[in-house]
Structures are given as structure tokens and as C-alpha cells.
Design a protein around this motif. Structure first.
Motif, PDB file in Angstrom:
ATOM      1  N   ASN A   1       3.434  38.123  62.051  1.00 36.31           N
ATOM      2  CA  ASN A   1       4.448  37.184  62.531  1.00 36.31           C
ATOM      3  C   ASN A   1       4.081  35.759  62.120  1.00 36.31           C
ATOM      4  OD1 ASN A   1       5.528  39.422  63.732  1.00 36.31           O
ATOM      5  ND2 ASN A   1       5.469  38.621  65.816  1.00 36.31           N
ATOM      6  N   ALA A   2       5.073  35.013  61.668  1.00 32.80           N
ATOM      7  CA  ALA A   2       4.812  33.641  61.214  1.00 32.80           C
ATOM      8  C   ALA A   2       5.959  32.740  61.682  1.00 32.80           C
ATOM      9  CB  ALA A   2       4.633  33.610  59.695  1.00 32.80           C
ATOM     10  N   GLY A   3       6.509  31.919  60.795  1.00 32.83           N
ATOM     11  CA  GLY A   3       7.660  31.082  61.115  1.00 32.83           C
ATOM     12  C   GLY A   3       7.367  29.645  61.434  1.00 32.83           C
ATOM     13  N   GLY A   4       6.118  29.350  61.869  1.00 37.41           N
ATOM     14  CA  GLY A   4       5.766  27.960  62.174  1.00 37.41           C
ATOM     15  C   GLY A   4       6.646  27.352  63.250  1.00 37.41           C
ATOM     16  N   VAL A   5       6.696  27.980  64.435  1.00 35.68           N
ATOM     17  CA  VAL A   5       7.585  27.522  65.508  1.00 35.68           C
ATOM     18  C   VAL A   5       7.188  26.136  66.002  1.00 35.68           C
ATOM     19  CG1 VAL A   5       8.220  27.925  67.922  1.00 35.68           C
ATOM     20  CG2 VAL A   5       8.264  29.825  66.277  1.00 35.68           C
ATOM     21  N   ARG A   6       8.191  25.248  66.075  1.00 35.50           N
ATOM     22  CA  ARG A   6       8.043  23.937  66.694  1.00 35.50           C
ATOM     23  C   ARG A   6       9.329  23.603  67.433  1.00 35.50           C
ATOM     24  NH1 ARG A   6       6.526  19.854  62.066  1.00 35.50           N
ATOM     25  NH2 ARG A   6       6.877  18.392  63.766  1.00 35.50           N
TER      26      ARG A   6
END
Length: 259
Positions: free
Chosen positions: A182-187
Motif C-alpha cells: 500500500n502506498a499513495g502518500g496520504v496527506r
């Protein structure tokens, strides 16, 4: 192993007769969901396959039950009919279903169902945000799944996490066939530069240390809180050394793929 990408973190895994669903999310797009500290996100893509078209599940893995991008109302409705559900210890208390097994990182449970090999599911560490954020973001785990008599994990699901020493240590200690990363770089605008999941470049770094046979990117699109997103994930994989890049397998939406 056969895998079908549903969307977001949701993947159907068929392993030795077991039908395993990862983080069920089946709500239609368009709704905004609230998280902690005044943060929220809009679901921008619906599932590639409707839940009604998938049938029943032997095992549902829920990395955490309290964020709708990993367990939404439509996904939650599937849990009572699953043979087994594995989630966090705190999530098991909240779900309060007789088929739910709650684990803390490092704990394992052995599962059985008729006519299929026994599975061992071990919870692996996650930190779904910056240091000291656990009381706010809540408990999250990943999952390592092993078949009888094998030290190798047939499947590792990283869960939603930033790249921590504990996650990297788990990667160094695990021998993994297939990894769902899982990735996506949530901010979020409300919390500024703080990140809550790995970027694509961090996911590539983790895969380089893990060295699985296959790495499947997941949970990098379909929601407004992904700031690194699919572009960041694809760019990082494209820029990775060949020995790392060749491990990645991009799943098409809704199509079963042998991996």
C-alpha cells in the motif's frame, strides 16, 4: 495464486482454495468520509467488481476497521457472512462478531475451513502516520499468510503505514512470495506536511529490501487524500533498478490474474 484488483486497498486473493478478501471497500464514488482531527476524503472511484458478483469469502483481512477507505459500509456488510475475519485487537472488539479474530503485531492465528490447507495469519507492524500519532490514527496491522510446513509467507499485505524501522525490520525478516504494498502518500490539508502512508519511492525502497517474487501496488488511487498517488507510484517503479522494477506487477481492474 490468483488476484483480482477491486480498487483502493481491496484485492481478492485465491490461494490453495481459499478466497481471501483484503480490506473490503464497495461503496460507490462521490461520498466524503470523515477521519480524525477534522480530516476527510472523497471517494473518487467505485469498485471494479460489485460485491454481489464475488460470492462468499473464506477469510476477510481488515487492516483497520475505523477508516472508510479500508472498510466502508458496503464492505462492513460482508463481514458477518465470511467464514473468518482477521483484524486488529481493538477492531475485533468494535466489530464484536463471532467470526472475528483480533491480533496485535507479532501475534498469529491458525485458521481452518473444510477441504483446504490450514492457514497461519500473523499480524505485522504498521504506523499509519508520523511518530506519536497512534493514539489519534488508531491501531493498524499488516498480514503475513503462511501455508502448512512452509516458512515462506505466501502473501504479505503491508497495510496502511509509513516506512518505519519496524516495517523495514519485518521486511528483512520475512521470506515472501507475493506482497501487496500500500502506498499513495496520504496527506491532508488540515495536517499540512504530515504523511500517513508510504510514497511510491518508499514502497520501492521497501520492496528492494523485501525481495518478494512479486510485488503488487495497492491503495494508491480512488481517494482525494492521495497526494503521491498513482503517478508517484508508477514513476518510482519506472525509475527503480531493473532487479527491483521487474518484481512489480500492476493488476488490471476487475480481471483475475495468475501471479
Amino acid at each position: 495464486m490468483r488476484m483480482t484488483r477491486i480498487g483502493g486497498p481491496t484485492v481478492l486473493v485465491e490461494l490453495e482454495g481459499w478466497r481471501i478478501l483484503v480490506d473490503p471497500t464497495f461503496d460507490p464514488p462521490g461520498k466524503r468520509y470523515a477521519f480524525a482531527l477534522g480530516t476527510s476524503s472523497v471517494k473518487t472511484r467505485g469498485p471494479a467488481v460489485a460485491a454481489a458478483d464475488l460470492g462468499l469469502f473464506d477469510l476477510v483481512l481488515v487492516s483497520h476497521d475505523h477508516h472508510a477507505d479500508n472498510l466502508d459500509p458496503a464492505g462492513r456488510a460482508l463481514l458477518p457472512d465470511a467464514r473468518h475475519v482477521v483484524t486488529t485487537a481493538s477492531g475485533a472488539r468494535r466489530l464484536a462478531l463471532p467470526n472475528v479474530h483480533g491480533l496485535r503485531a507479532g501475534e498469529s492465528v491458525e485458521l481452518e475451513t473444510d477441504g483446504r490447507p490450514r492457514l497461519q495469519v500473523t499480524a505485522t507492524p504498521c504506523r499509519h502516520g508520523p511518530p506519536l500519532s497512534q493514539p489519534i490514527v488508531g491501531d493498524v496491522v499488516g498480514f503475513a499468510i503462511r501455508l502448512p510446513g512452509r516458512d515462506e509467507a505466501a502473501l504479505w499485505v503491508t497495510g496502511d503505514t509509513v516506512l518505519t524501522k519496524q516495517v523495514r525490520q519485518a521486511a528483512r525478516e520475512l521470506d515472501v512470495d507475493v506482497a501487496i504494498v500500500n502506498a499513495g502518500g496520504v496527506r491532508f490539508g488540515a495536517t499540512g506536511p504530515l504523511r500517513y502512508t508510504m510514497t511510491g519511492s518508499e514502497a520501492v525502497r521497501l520492496v528492494a529490501e523485501l525481495e518478494p517474487r512479486v510485488a503488487v501496488p495497492a491503495h494508491y488511487d480512488g481517494w482525494s487524500h492521495f497526494r503521491d498517488g498513482e503517478d508517484g507510484m508508477r514513476s518510482a517503479v519506472a525509475d527503480a533498478p531493473p532487479a527491483v522494477r521487474e518484481r512489480f506487477r500492476w493488476l488490471p481492474d476487475g480481471v483475475p490474474v495468475e501471479v
